[in-house]
Write a protein that holds these residues in place. Sequence first.
Motif, short mmCIF file in Angstrom:
data_model
loop_
_atom_site.label_atom_id
_atom_site.label_comp_id
_atom_site.label_asym_id
_atom_site.label_seq_id
_atom_site.Cartn_x
_atom_site.Cartn_y
_atom_site.Cartn_z
N PHE A 100 0.83 -1.21 0.00
CA PHE A 100 0.00 0.00 0.00
C PHE A 100 0.87 1.26 0.00
O PHE A 100 0.64 2.18 -0.80
CB PHE A 100 -0.93 0.00 1.22
N LEU A 101 1.87 1.33 0.88
CA LEU A 101 2.73 2.50 0.94
C LEU A 101 3.55 2.66 -0.33
O LEU A 101 3.86 3.77 -0.75
CB LEU A 101 3.66 2.41 2.16
N GLY A 102 3.87 1.53 -0.97
CA GLY A 102 4.60 1.57 -2.24
C GLY A 102 3.80 2.24 -3.34
O GLY A 102 4.37 2.77 -4.30
N LEU A 103 2.47 2.25 -3.20
CA LEU A 103 1.61 2.90 -4.20
C LEU A 103 1.95 4.38 -4.35
O LEU A 103 1.84 4.94 -5.44
CB LEU A 103 0.14 2.75 -3.81
N PHE A 104 2.38 5.01 -3.25
CA PHE A 104 2.72 6.43 -3.31
C PHE A 104 3.93 6.65 -4.23
O PHE A 104 3.96 7.60 -5.02
CB PHE A 104 3.01 6.97 -1.91
N TYR A 105 4.93 5.77 -4.12
CA TYR A 105 6.10 5.90 -4.99
C TYR A 105 5.75 5.52 -6.43
O TYR A 105 6.30 6.06 -7.37
CB TYR A 105 7.25 5.02 -4.48
N GLY A 106 4.78 4.58 -6.56
CA GLY A 106 4.28 4.26 -7.90
C GLY A 106 3.59 5.46 -8.52
O GLY A 106 3.75 5.73 -9.71
N LEU A 107 2.85 6.20 -7.70
CA LEU A 107 2.18 7.41 -8.18
C LEU A 107 3.21 8.46 -8.61
O LEU A 107 3.01 9.17 -9.61
CB LEU A 107 1.29 7.98 -7.07
N ALA A 108 4.34 8.51 -7.89
CA ALA A 108 5.40 9.47 -8.23
C ALA A 108 5.99 9.18 -9.61
O ALA A 108 6.09 10.08 -10.46
CB ALA A 108 6.50 9.43 -7.17
N THR A 109 6.35 7.93 -9.87
CA THR A 109 6.92 7.60 -11.18
C THR A 109 5.87 7.66 -12.28
O THR A 109 6.18 7.95 -13.44
CB THR A 109 7.58 6.19 -11.14
N PHE A 110 4.61 7.38 -11.93
CA PHE A 110 3.50 7.49 -12.88
C PHE A 110 3.37 8.94 -13.34
O PHE A 110 3.24 9.23 -14.53
CB PHE A 110 2.21 7.01 -12.22
N CYS A 111 3.41 9.88 -12.40
CA CYS A 111 3.31 11.31 -12.73
C CYS A 111 4.52 11.77 -13.54
O CYS A 111 4.39 12.57 -14.48
CB CYS A 111 3.19 12.14 -11.46
N CYS A 112 5.69 11.27 -13.19
CA CYS A 112 6.92 11.65 -13.90
C CYS A 112 6.86 11.27 -15.38
O CYS A 112 7.43 11.95 -16.24
CB CYS A 112 8.14 10.99 -13.25
N TYR A 113 6.17 10.19 -15.68
CA TYR A 113 6.07 9.70 -17.07
C TYR A 113 5.53 10.77 -18.01
O TYR A 113 5.97 10.90 -19.16
CB TYR A 113 5.19 8.45 -17.12
N PHE A 114 4.58 11.58 -17.52
CA PHE A 114 3.91 12.56 -18.38
C PHE A 114 4.74 13.82 -18.65
O PHE A 114 4.32 14.68 -19.41
CB PHE A 114 2.56 12.94 -17.76
N PHE A 115 5.91 13.90 -18.04
CA PHE A 115 6.78 15.06 -18.24
C PHE A 115 7.89 14.80 -19.26
O PHE A 115 8.76 15.64 -19.47
CB PHE A 115 7.38 15.51 -16.91
N ASN A 116 7.82 13.59 -19.88
CA ASN A 116 8.78 13.26 -20.93
C ASN A 116 10.23 13.54 -20.48
O ASN A 116 10.98 14.29 -21.13
CB ASN A 116 8.46 14.05 -22.21
N LEU A 117 10.61 12.95 -19.37
CA LEU A 117 11.92 13.19 -18.79
C LEU A 117 13.03 12.64 -19.69
O LEU A 117 12.88 11.62 -20.35
CB LEU A 117 12.03 12.55 -17.41
N LYS A 118 14.13 13.35 -19.68
CA LYS A 118 15.30 12.95 -20.46
C LYS A 118 16.54 13.05 -19.59
O LYS A 118 16.46 13.41 -18.41
CB LYS A 118 15.43 13.87 -21.70
#
Length: 508
Positions: A100-118
């Motif tokens: 459950f707590l890992g979901l928060f870090y999953g949400l972090a990387t999920f949000c990062c995906y939409f910023f097209n990081l390089k």
Amino acid sequence: MTSIINNKLLVYILPFVIGLITSYSLPPYSFFFINFITFPILFLFFLSNYSGGKWESFKIGWIFGFGYFISNLYWISNSLTFEDNFKFLIPFSIIFIPLFLGLFYGLATFCCYFFNLKKNFSSILIFSLIFSIIEYLKSFILGGFPWNLIAYSFTYHIELIQILSYIGTYTFNLLCITFFLIPSLIFFNYKKKNKIFLLISFFLLLLVNYIYGSSIIKKNEEIKKINLNFVIKIISPKIDINRFFQNESPEKIILDLIKLSKPNKSEKTVFIFPEGVLANVYLQDLENFSSLFLKNFSENHKIVLGINSYENSKIFNTLIVLDKDVNILAKYKKNKLVPFGEFLPLENLLRSFGLKKITQGYQSFSPGNERKVINLNNFNFIPLICYEIIYSGNLNKNEMDFDFIINISEDGWFGDSIGPYQHFSHSIFRSIEEGKNLLRSANNGISAHIDASGRVISKLKSTDRGFIEIRNILKTKNTFFNSYGNKIFFYFLIFYISLIFFLKKKEN
């Protein structure tokens, strides 16, 4: 990286292992340098996995969080071993709480995906910004659980955390994640001289922070301590946690506490006893033992004690200040309760399955709704009970000046694990943030006197029985963070966002 991505099994294994290793940066191990390796690997792995899509990105953070929390929160299961009707939940607590707590870090990387990081510096800022925002949200959603933020890696390196007195834990957490990601620059398509310049610049910033912290500690060492004109005794009785489920004589426990604390009737003394030492006694019943207090204490004595109280059909976890006649001089009802430990969420539903709160009794505790500064021999203190020490900011809800923090706790629920060390680490952060002495009395946990610089002046380990004696304290001015609290975190978010826009514009 490409070969790892093509191997679906390693896509799950690598983030888990990285999270597991990262957890060893926390107390009691505190190998903070690990994060300079694990966070760049996580970040670069995330960038290399963009082709997997947003849900693949989510899984990377989620599995990383699962590995991180399963290693450092396993001790929660120990609290379920005291009653048979909870034991079936042990496997669930070990697996599902980290998931459950890992979901928060999953949400972090999920949000990062939409910023097209390089592979550029602005991506490092975006990644650390989102990660720290999610950790901040984790600290408040559903009552909040700000346990084991990445920032606590520096607990025992107090030279590096003196900056907490200005920026607080959440802002420091943001900066920590940013600095831990800096080694990623080595793998960026920057000119060699630019890489060297950036790496040296960040190293110098760390060095400057260390020098600043060392100077603050040295300066505080030179400040003349204030004589209290009375003695404070922090008592660590190490009473077995199983007393909650036995009908042990309260009189026997009180006499044992008195013998341990060695009261001197002619010496002005404040005794600080931990949370819940009188498990089978309510505040209303304390008068039944007044003869014991009257016989062993004098008008020179005051007693700070954790005890349960019953008012208007509600039960409260309470800190009280008593005199020798068992008169209540001050009272504080715990504001932040532990889910399942002190109250049962969805109580009507879960009771139908035979569940109750873990602590003694069937009725859930009720939370208090205020925290007043308490005066004790012309010194003011903020009362915090157990779990409340983990919350950064807004400790002093009345904005009245105070001299020290008193934290009483029962850490026996952690068992013989890393839990008491993690709990204690928050005390060091709170003392630096507020610039106040912190007096901690813990049964089956770490009792200590921590000064305004976060230095542990005296300490009794969770295995020790005895008391700490305090005759003078280091008193400093209110800190910047004490005045502004977590507002500072939002100012830094604005700064990061502005810097990201500037860098993005320059990159384009």
